[in-house]
Design an enzyme around this catalytic site. Sequence first.
Site, PDB file in Angstrom:
ATOM      1  N   CYS A   1       9.119  14.847  10.344  1.00  0.00           N
ATOM      2  CA  CYS A   1       8.598  15.344  11.624  1.00  0.00           C
ATOM      3  C   CYS A   1       9.718  15.898  12.500  1.00  0.00           C
ATOM      4  CB  CYS A   1       7.868  14.223  12.344  1.00  0.00           C
ATOM      5  SG  CYS A   1       7.282  14.670  13.980  1.00  0.00           S
TER       6      CYS A   1
ATOM      7  N   THR B   1      -0.608  11.948  16.615  1.00  0.00           N
ATOM      8  CA  THR B   1       0.301  10.855  16.262  1.00  0.00           C
ATOM      9  C   THR B   1       0.728  10.043  17.484  1.00  0.00           C
ATOM     10  OG1 THR B   1       2.074  12.500  16.310  1.00  0.00           O
ATOM     11  CG2 THR B   1       1.176  11.929  14.174  1.00  0.00           C
TER      12      THR B   1
ATOM     13  N   PHE C   1       7.496   8.921  10.012  1.00  0.00           N
ATOM     14  CA  PHE C   1       7.731  10.308  10.426  1.00  0.00           C
ATOM     15  C   PHE C   1       7.917  11.243   9.229  1.00  0.00           C
ATOM     16  CE2 PHE C   1       8.895   7.975  14.277  1.00  0.00           C
ATOM     17  CZ  PHE C   1       8.213   8.703  15.229  1.00  0.00           C
TER      18      PHE C   1
END
Length: 1067
Positions: A403, A269, A396
């Site tokens: 996350c 990411t 996210f």
Amino acid sequence: MSNTTPIPEPPGLPFLGHVAELDRELPLRSFVGLADKYGEIYRLRLPGRSVVFTSSHRLIDEVCDEKRFKKIPKGALYEIRNGVHDGLFTAKVEEPNWGIAHRVLMPAFGPMSIRGMFDEMHEIATQLTMKWARYGPSHPIEVTDDFTRLALDTLALCSMGYRFNSYYTSEMHPFLAAMGDFLTESGNRPNRTMPSWFYRNEDTKYWKDIETLRRTSDEVLQERKKNPSERKDLLSAMLKGVDPKTGEHMTDESITDNLITFLIAGHETTSGLLSFAFYELLRHPEAYRKAQEEVDTVIGKGPITVEHMSKLPYIAGIMRETLRLDAPIPQIGVTSKEDTLLAGKYPVYKDELVSLLLKKAHLDPAVYGDDAQEFKPERMLDEPFNKLPKNAWKPFGNGLRACIGRPFAWQEATLAIAMLLQSFNFVADDPSYSLALKQTLTIKPKGFRMRATIRDGLTPSQLEHRLAGKESLADSISSLSVKDSVKSTGEGGGKPITILYGSNSGTCESFAQRVASDASRYGFTVSKIDILDTANGNLPKGQPVIIVTASYEGQPPDNAAHFVSWVESIKDKKALEGVHYTVFGVGHHDWAQTFHRIPKLVDRKLEEAGATRVADMGLTDVGNGDAFTDFETWEDEVLWPAFKKQYGTSDDTSDLSQAVGLKVSITSPRTSTLRQDVHEGLVVESRTLTAEGEPTKKHIEIVLPSDETYRAGDYLAVLPINPKQTVERAMRRFHLPWDAHITIGSDGMTSLPTNTSLPAHSIFGAYVELSQPATKRNIGVLVEAAKDESEKETLKKLASDSYEDISTKRTSVLDLLEKYESVDLPLGAFLAMLPPMRVRQYSISSSPLWNPSHVTLTFSVLDSPSKSGQGRYVGVASSYLASLAAGDKLHISVRPSHAAFHLPQDVENTPVICVGAGTGLAPFRGFIQERSAMVAAGRKLAPAMLFIGCRAPGKDDLYADELEAWEKSGAVTVRRAYSRAPGESGGSKYVQDALKASGEEVTKLWKDGAKLFICGSRAVGEGVRDAIMELMQSDVKGRLGKEVDGEDAAKWWEGLRNTRYATDVFD
């Protein structure tokens, strides 16, 4: 579930469902294309499962409700469990190890813990920066690869004290190779359609990769247990942490699972975010400049500290906006807990997978407006970002399963962007690069490269000291001198000179090459010839700088935009003292309001910043066809005389015919070569659209190079080959057999391939513009080479008083050589006269909703008697395209059109009016084809009207059958104007007549917010403008009884450019 609306889905196949709809290499492309076609929701049926895709904010807001939907690892995530079991990223909520790990690790990702990792983040970021510094400014950087190394090394060091040392080895660590292959295969496994034995080799490799991942992580874990450390990293937190709810520690297996999870999730990411961020910054010079100014203001030239991280709001806006447009995880999967309805009407069943298609939802015009596809960091600054509706920005993840490493990634990415912008100026290695995606677990740019130039004139060693805070900037600069820097580049005896160009189509680059090849004759040695963006913040002093640049609708060329943004921002009136410069500008008269805006702006801004103009600016209008003559006249009469006066250089023009020539030897071996600015495409269909006897217009269908994508309204750049008959003329004039090969040698700069043997017909065909009108300088060379005195005198007149005949008749050097047979011109001199072959741009006449990997072009074939009297005038690119048949290959690339020249985002509510004549229909065929696909998928669109001009029904009424079918489907209403049969079109002879004849409908659509698009000749553009202004004046008078004069109407019209209307005008 009564009163429900079925969720739309594509036609499927028995047993296989919709597998055939998916692009195996880039499934995301298929998902987004289907969302474009079917709208905010659709369902796919895949082997063993069905998936509902949602792509509007209103639906995603519902799906984010954790009372109705939950995350259950399916698809690729389920396969990743084979390697990491119930790690944080892949666990089911009810699995106890997820809860223990989540509660143990939350404090480790708290603000103070993340601050404590800054120094090690800084160390790895410095390693990356120094690698790029030592590459030098000409080395193409593999952006995604190096950011992947950055993210992996940072994660490994900060999370478990392990060093992969990726920047010190050419080979990737076995762990990293195994991880990449493991992720790729995990993504492939859910889409298997064959029996398991068919994949036995893939499975063997898959389980071997998993063994490598787990063994490496276990070794790190056991080493830490044997040798305890006081490090406050994630591994320590997992070893020592106690779950406050259960009192349990994490098991060794769970620690190993999560060590691998951190590396997988974190490196993919963050490296994607950084890669996309620099891609967007290079495409948006204003944002790039603001970011760099923020770094310079907040951090200055000293070392970066953790305290700076919270003081960079514009960089935060850049990262948020990047994650909106290009979230590395482009979709999230959840499962419905019960049968439910979305939007109160769409039935989703218990345990059915629902995909939150962020790649599309983050472009919802209901949240982000009609400019949602544009990169605008300002919309993501703290204040507007905090006002976004709930669940409008989800890169996210969602809720409890969002996350956990977001603070870590944010600090790491902020530091990297700040350090790189502080240290370098960047340019795209290929300014025409179009974003291509590589998809594994996440998406990243594919094939994206850039080049880095150290700022402030530092050497790599000095930069290293500055990053470490060991030496002040003043000390670093004091060790340099202008004399030294010039000496290092200016070898060869002449005075150093820098040549910079901004060019999209290749014309300005040709001029730059021409002046570079002439420089040695006037006492100069070229120290640098490159794109303008390489001089962003870094114009050389102590040597003359020649700038050649164009304007495109008042905007700079792609490879000059950063330079222009920089000179516009200079406030210090002494910033460029010591810079000596001159500017030559290229423009087109069609853009009257912005004619030569960029070269004039550059010339003015450099002077305002203290630079010294050493030669007056030159200007040319490419619309008049005399650009090369104008440039050479400026060179001969302005540039070199001014330089000779300023620098006291001498010139040697005693034998012009030889001085401008190339050394050519003729041989027989065969070889081949390719141009690198375009890529190979394949023709699959070519057909004529017009009736016999009419000027020929053709349709050609081309398979794009892999990874190329497009939008309806974009261009296709084509690198043509000269017509065979023109090449044959050149071969005959120089008495060359068809199989002759030539080897070119040159002491100066040339765009031709040198020191390699190539077929003569290949050089004539592929590398030079044989039909380019002769310039005065060209004719002057022919005068010297002429043996017959009468021909010599005639040529002298053509080079002076009668030159207008040359430009008006577009007489080429080849035409003159055929007419004046006594001219004994060496082949090398002839080739040196000719500009390099340039790409031509054509509007794409198709939509990716028809076929995302194919494009069509609609073009007129130019072939008429030459005004020069020498043979026929044959359009270089149109004749080349017309000569191609199915199976032929050609060199092409997609070029984006102006942001305004695309269908509106909110197609359900924004009407469209398209106006074109002849092949000006091309982009609108793509628009209507796209609308037709949407209508066929069940979407209800705002009205669209198409006004098209042609000669007569059945003659050149392009795509009449298609348009009739699309009109019946409700995708468009068509109005025609037949110039040679106006009685067949209600009296309308031209499109402006048809517009006025439908004035009531047009005015209503305009009041409803319609977007107007115009494509055609300059006359078409002016006619449409006048018709629309007349309709609006009439409307105002009818409603308000008020007269609007022509001047006010013209101001009103110009103020709406690229907001309410967009044009694509050509001659």
